[in-house]
Design a protein around this motif. Structure first.
Motif, PDB file in Angstrom:
ATOM      1  N   THR A 176       0.722  -1.275  -0.072  1.00  0.00           N
ATOM      2  CA  THR A 176       0.020   0.003  -0.121  1.00  0.00           C
ATOM      3  C   THR A 176       0.654   1.327  -0.130  1.00  0.00           C
ATOM      4  OG1 THR A 176      -1.628  -1.349   1.251  1.00  0.00           O
ATOM      5  CG2 THR A 176      -1.854   1.066   1.141  1.00  0.00           C
ATOM      6  N   GLU A 177       1.715   1.445   0.959  1.00  0.00           N
ATOM      7  CA  GLU A 177       2.511   2.532   1.258  1.00  0.00           C
ATOM      8  C   GLU A 177       3.545   2.779  -0.107  1.00  0.00           C
ATOM      9  OE1 GLU A 177       1.720   4.845   3.352  1.00  0.00           O
ATOM     10  OE2 GLU A 177       0.174   3.429   3.780  1.00  0.00           O
ATOM     11  N   GLN A 178       3.979   1.672  -0.918  1.00  0.00           N
ATOM     12  CA  GLN A 178       4.687   1.687  -1.907  1.00  0.00           C
ATOM     13  C   GLN A 178       4.082   2.505  -3.152  1.00  0.00           C
ATOM     14  OE1 GLN A 178       5.948  -2.037  -3.378  1.00  0.00           O
ATOM     15  NE2 GLN A 178       7.187  -1.121  -4.853  1.00  0.00           N
ATOM     16  N   LEU A 179       2.823   1.869  -3.123  1.00  0.00           N
ATOM     17  CA  LEU A 179       1.926   2.592  -4.111  1.00  0.00           C
ATOM     18  C   LEU A 179       1.441   3.708  -3.951  1.00  0.00           C
ATOM     19  CD1 LEU A 179      -0.424  -0.556  -4.987  1.00  0.00           C
ATOM     20  CD2 LEU A 179       1.685   0.166  -6.062  1.00  0.00           C
ATOM     21  N   VAL A 180       1.298   4.505  -2.647  1.00  0.00           N
ATOM     22  CA  VAL A 180       1.063   5.776  -2.352  1.00  0.00           C
ATOM     23  C   VAL A 180       2.312   6.586  -3.083  1.00  0.00           C
ATOM     24  CG1 VAL A 180       0.857   7.440  -0.547  1.00  0.00           C
ATOM     25  CG2 VAL A 180      -0.409   5.403  -0.518  1.00  0.00           C
ATOM     26  N   ASN A 181       3.531   6.219  -2.665  1.00  0.00           N
ATOM     27  CA  ASN A 181       4.561   6.864  -2.963  1.00  0.00           C
ATOM     28  C   ASN A 181       4.734   6.833  -4.522  1.00  0.00           C
ATOM     29  OD1 ASN A 181       5.297   7.398  -0.398  1.00  0.00           O
ATOM     30  ND2 ASN A 181       6.716   5.441  -0.343  1.00  0.00           N
ATOM     31  N   LEU A 182       4.525   5.855  -5.195  1.00  0.00           N
ATOM     32  CA  LEU A 182       4.531   5.610  -6.627  1.00  0.00           C
ATOM     33  C   LEU A 182       3.357   6.857  -7.249  1.00  0.00           C
ATOM     34  CD1 LEU A 182       5.004   2.133  -7.417  1.00  0.00           C
ATOM     35  CD2 LEU A 182       6.729   3.752  -7.652  1.00  0.00           C
ATOM     36  N   SER A 183       2.157   6.818  -6.741  1.00  0.00           N
ATOM     37  CA  SER A 183       1.232   7.715  -7.131  1.00  0.00           C
ATOM     38  C   SER A 183       1.820   9.164  -7.263  1.00  0.00           C
ATOM     39  CB  SER A 183      -0.086   7.554  -6.222  1.00  0.00           C
ATOM     40  OG  SER A 183      -0.667   6.273  -6.468  1.00  0.00           O
ATOM     41  N   ASP A 184       2.387   9.332  -6.000  1.00  0.00           N
ATOM     42  CA  ASP A 184       2.842  10.815  -5.773  1.00  0.00           C
ATOM     43  C   ASP A 184       3.944  11.151  -6.817  1.00  0.00           C
ATOM     44  OD1 ASP A 184       1.338  11.252  -3.451  1.00  0.00           O
ATOM     45  OD2 ASP A 184       2.843  10.639  -2.037  1.00  0.00           O
ATOM     46  N   ALA A 185       4.544  10.180  -7.558  1.00  0.00           N
ATOM     47  CA  ALA A 185       5.689  10.432  -8.233  1.00  0.00           C
ATOM     48  C   ALA A 185       5.105  10.558  -9.874  1.00  0.00           C
ATOM     49  CB  ALA A 185       6.704   9.318  -8.455  1.00  0.00           C
ATOM     50  N   ILE A 186       3.819  10.198  -9.945  1.00  0.00           N
ATOM     51  CA  ILE A 186       3.333  10.112 -11.457  1.00  0.00           C
ATOM     52  C   ILE A 186       3.634  11.775 -12.084  1.00  0.00           C
ATOM     53  CG2 ILE A 186       1.285  10.141 -13.134  1.00  0.00           C
ATOM     54  CD1 ILE A 186       0.327   8.305 -10.916  1.00  0.00           C
ATOM     55  N   PRO A 187       3.491  12.757 -11.506  1.00  0.00           N
ATOM     56  CA  PRO A 187       3.436  14.042 -12.477  1.00  0.00           C
ATOM     57  C   PRO A 187       4.978  14.287 -12.623  1.00  0.00           C
ATOM     58  CG  PRO A 187       2.854  14.697 -10.069  1.00  0.00           C
ATOM     59  CD  PRO A 187       2.811  13.007 -10.239  1.00  0.00           C
ATOM     60  N   VAL A 188       5.794  13.916 -11.971  1.00  0.00           N
ATOM     61  CA  VAL A 188       7.325  14.487 -12.138  1.00  0.00           C
ATOM     62  C   VAL A 188       8.209  13.338 -12.500  1.00  0.00           C
ATOM     63  CG1 VAL A 188       7.033  16.031 -10.329  1.00  0.00           C
ATOM     64  CG2 VAL A 188       7.615  13.509  -9.695  1.00  0.00           C
ATOM     65  N   THR A 189       7.782  12.081 -13.095  1.00  0.00           N
ATOM     66  CA  THR A 189       8.739  11.223 -13.507  1.00  0.00           C
ATOM     67  C   THR A 189       8.362  11.155 -15.010  1.00  0.00           C
ATOM     68  OG1 THR A 189       9.472   8.952 -13.706  1.00  0.00           O
ATOM     69  CG2 THR A 189       7.239   9.239 -13.362  1.00  0.00           C
ATOM     70  N   ASP A 190       9.257  10.255 -15.676  1.00  0.00           N
ATOM     71  CA  ASP A 190       9.109  10.250 -17.097  1.00  0.00           C
ATOM     72  C   ASP A 190       8.218   9.156 -17.728  1.00  0.00           C
ATOM     73  OD1 ASP A 190      10.561   7.924 -16.900  1.00  0.00           O
ATOM     74  OD2 ASP A 190      12.407   8.884 -17.883  1.00  0.00           O
ATOM     75  N   ASP A 191       8.014   9.229 -18.989  1.00  0.00           N
ATOM     76  CA  ASP A 191       7.068   8.192 -19.344  1.00  0.00           C
ATOM     77  C   ASP A 191       7.319   6.701 -19.200  1.00  0.00           C
ATOM     78  OD1 ASP A 191       5.519  10.038 -20.598  1.00  0.00           O
ATOM     79  OD2 ASP A 191       6.536  10.168 -22.457  1.00  0.00           O
ATOM     80  N   ARG A 192       8.824   6.187 -19.101  1.00  0.00           N
ATOM     81  CA  ARG A 192       9.094   4.932 -18.727  1.00  0.00           C
ATOM     82  C   ARG A 192       8.741   4.622 -17.457  1.00  0.00           C
ATOM     83  NH1 ARG A 192      10.199   1.366 -22.726  1.00  0.00           N
ATOM     84  NH2 ARG A 192      11.876  -0.307 -22.223  1.00  0.00           N
ATOM     85  N   GLY A 193       9.075   5.586 -16.538  1.00  0.00           N
ATOM     86  CA  GLY A 193       8.774   5.595 -14.992  1.00  0.00           C
ATOM     87  C   GLY A 193       7.137   5.403 -14.989  1.00  0.00           C
TER      88      GLY A 193
END
Length: 554
Positions: free
Chosen positions: A112-129
């Motif tokens: 759960t917490e890993q996915l929360v962190n990944l959600s937060d990263a969506i707008p600032v990572t690249d397309d591969r990420g």
């Protein structure tokens, strides 16, 4: 590793590095804005990256790699739109995982917490990420969806006496169904086991968790057996305990606080009934032990029962018969309605009735009992050596090939394990161990439902006495509805009694086999009332250990 392999690995790990870098700066980005910056072109590019990763990248994250075939089929397929990026499902999924305990699952088992962190990263990572983030969500979704629908363990991995068929979710179908669902809540509500018994347990789990949060219930001290009309200083504690779960009034009549009165006796009898105890209104050791089981243990029993419902076949049948080993009870169901219940005797703990599903195919009236070889050698042979005439008088005979031998014509002292060329059987009659009828669903365990001449055992609360077969308390009454459900008309109780009265072995085959489910539930809900039973085979203990990540010797 080839140069192309190195390039692909560099791409995927470059994507992961981009995600990790994005996580470091995500605190500066509002989660609500995570999806707003993604255009349709961005999402299309992410999908291209997903398809490429799944097709050619050998170093995908393990959760993704374990589900790679289904993920590739979905995202490369026509209409395989993104499920998480560009949608509002991710926050809802995170809440479902955080609330996994509502379904008896362990929230700590999901990322759960890993996915929360990944959600937060969506707008600032690249397309591969972003492609990797989408795949992480889909892999976690498939894990959770599988646990919710078919359970966390294969039944036989938990206990070798569970022979239920292996169940798996169709992962591609789950992804496609999610894509077409109105929202995630709609998907998961429809995805849970459909049996009403599961939902009843889910409600009971919430109720018992609330009791646990409120402190559970008080203990009742051991002591002399309480009988109706007695006075005892423990009565107020008994009343307080039953007020928590069974509706007892917490206040006794003034001046009769220590009196075990008729009102409290009736509530004790109700408590005994829903816990499978002797319903006598006496508060002895067994009843006090049941009263003092901690609420945490009852919660675990409900969780275990919910897990077992996930192992059950998706469809039990429009009409079916179910035996609950732990409850010592048979239930006959037609079109979702319980039509009949009856007491049964099941296998002893060292002759366990196995757990499996099958179909009743025929009934045999006035049956022969073909004695299993293990019983013939261990139990019957010593009796034959001692007094073969007594066994002959009980209806037994020996068969070798097509020849039937009188028991008194054989010197049984010369036979034993490895040297027993006979098959023992008992002729139809009043002493026959199978009684007047047996219900056959041929299986590898040689287990079936049958009558018995030993009726006294049905009056006991604990009814684990057989060699593995299931003995019925009202076997002839069961025959007409079973034959009707099997497509045969004209079989009322009068005709059944006529056939039985003939004394002749008679086999009646069903036109439509009737599903029969041999189950093991120590917790269930009956008309809104939670019921609990003793773990007669210690199978709860094994499953609880497995759910806790422990191993246990069988």
């Amino acid at each position: 590793m080839t140069e192309s392999d190195l390039n692909r690995s560099s791409q995927v790990f470059g994507g992961l590095r981009a995600v990790f870098f994005a996580l470091a700066v995500a605190c500066c980005v509002s989660p609500a804005a995570a999806l707003d910056g993604l255009t349709d072109q961005d999402l299309a590019t992410v999908r291209v990256n997903i398809v490429d990763l799944l097709a050619s990248e050998p170093n995908l994250p393990l959760p993704v790699r374990q589900r790679q075939e289904a993920l590739a089929a979905y995202y490369a397929g026509q209409g395989g739109e993104l499920l998480w990026l560009g949608h509002e499902r991710a926050p809802a999924f995170i809440e479902w995982m955080r609330s996994a305990a509502d379904d008896g699952l362990d929230p700590a088992a999901y990322p759960t917490e890993q996915l929360v962190n990944l959600s937060d990263a969506i707008p600032v990572t690249d397309d591969r990420g972003r492609a990797i983030i989408e795949l992480h969500f889909s892999a976690a979704f498939l894990e959770y969806a599988s646990d919710l629908r078919v359970g966390r363990f294969l039944p036989r991995k938990v206990d070798p006496n569970f022979f239920l068929q292996k169940r798996e979710i169709d992962q591609l179908a789950a992804l496609e169904e999610l894509a077409s669902a109105r929202n995630l809540d709609q998907f998961f509500i429809g995805w849970q086991p459909s049996a009403p018994e599961y939902e009843e347990l889910r409600v009971a789990l919430g109720d018992y968790r609330a009791l646990g949060q409120a402190g559970g219930w008080p203990q009742v001290p051991m002591g002399e057996t309480l009988k109706p009309g007695m006075t005892d200083p423990r009565v107020p504690m008994l009343r307080a305990r039953l007020a928590v779960t069974d509706g007892a009034s917490p206040e006794a009549p003034v001046g009769a606080e220590d009196l075990y009165d008729d009102e409290l006796v009736a509530i004790v009898r109700s408590f005994q009934a829903r816990h499978g105890l002797e319903i006598d209104g006496l508060v002895g050791r067994g009843t006090i032990v049941a009263l003092n089981v901690p609420v945490e243990d009852r919660i675990q029993e409900i969780i275990v029962a919910m897990e077992r419902w996930r192992w059950m076949p998706e469809s039990l049948g429009e009409k079916y018969v179910m035996v609950n080993i732990a409850g010592f009870e048979l239930t006959r169901v037609s079109d979702g309605k319980v039509e009949e219940k009856m007491a049964v005797v099941v296998g002893k703990p060292y002759h366990r009735t196995p757990v499996f599903s099958d179909e009743i195919r025929y009934l045999e009236f006035n049956p022969y009992w073909n004695v299993p070889s293990s019983i013939a050698l261990k139990e019957e042979l010593p009796k034959l050596r001692k007094n073969p005439g007594a066994r002959a008088a009980a209806g037994f005979e020996a068969v070798r090939g097509d020849t039937v031998y009188p028991l008194t014509s054989i010197n049984w002292n010369q036979y034993g394990p490895g040297n027993f060329p006979f098959r023992l059987r008992q002729r139809p009659g009043p002493n026959n161990a199978l009684g007047q009828v047996k219900y056959m669903f041929p299986n590898q365990f040689n287990v079936y439902l049958h009558d018995t001449p030993s009726k006294s055992l049905f009056s006991r609360a604990d009814r684990a006495f057989s060699h593995g077969c299931v003995r019925l308390s009202r076997p002839l009454e069961l025959a007409p509805p079973v034959l009707a459900a099997g497509g045969l008309s004209g079989w009322d109780i009068g005709r059944v009694n006529q056939v039985v009265g003939s004394g002749q072995r008679t086999v009646v085959s069903l036109e439509k086999p009737l599903p029969v489910h041999i189950t093991y539930f120590t917790a269930w809900v009956d008309q809104g009332v939670p019921n609990f039973r003793a773990d007669v085979y210690s199978q709860d203990e094994k499953l609880i250990a497995a759910l806790g990540g422990q191993s246990i010797a069988w």
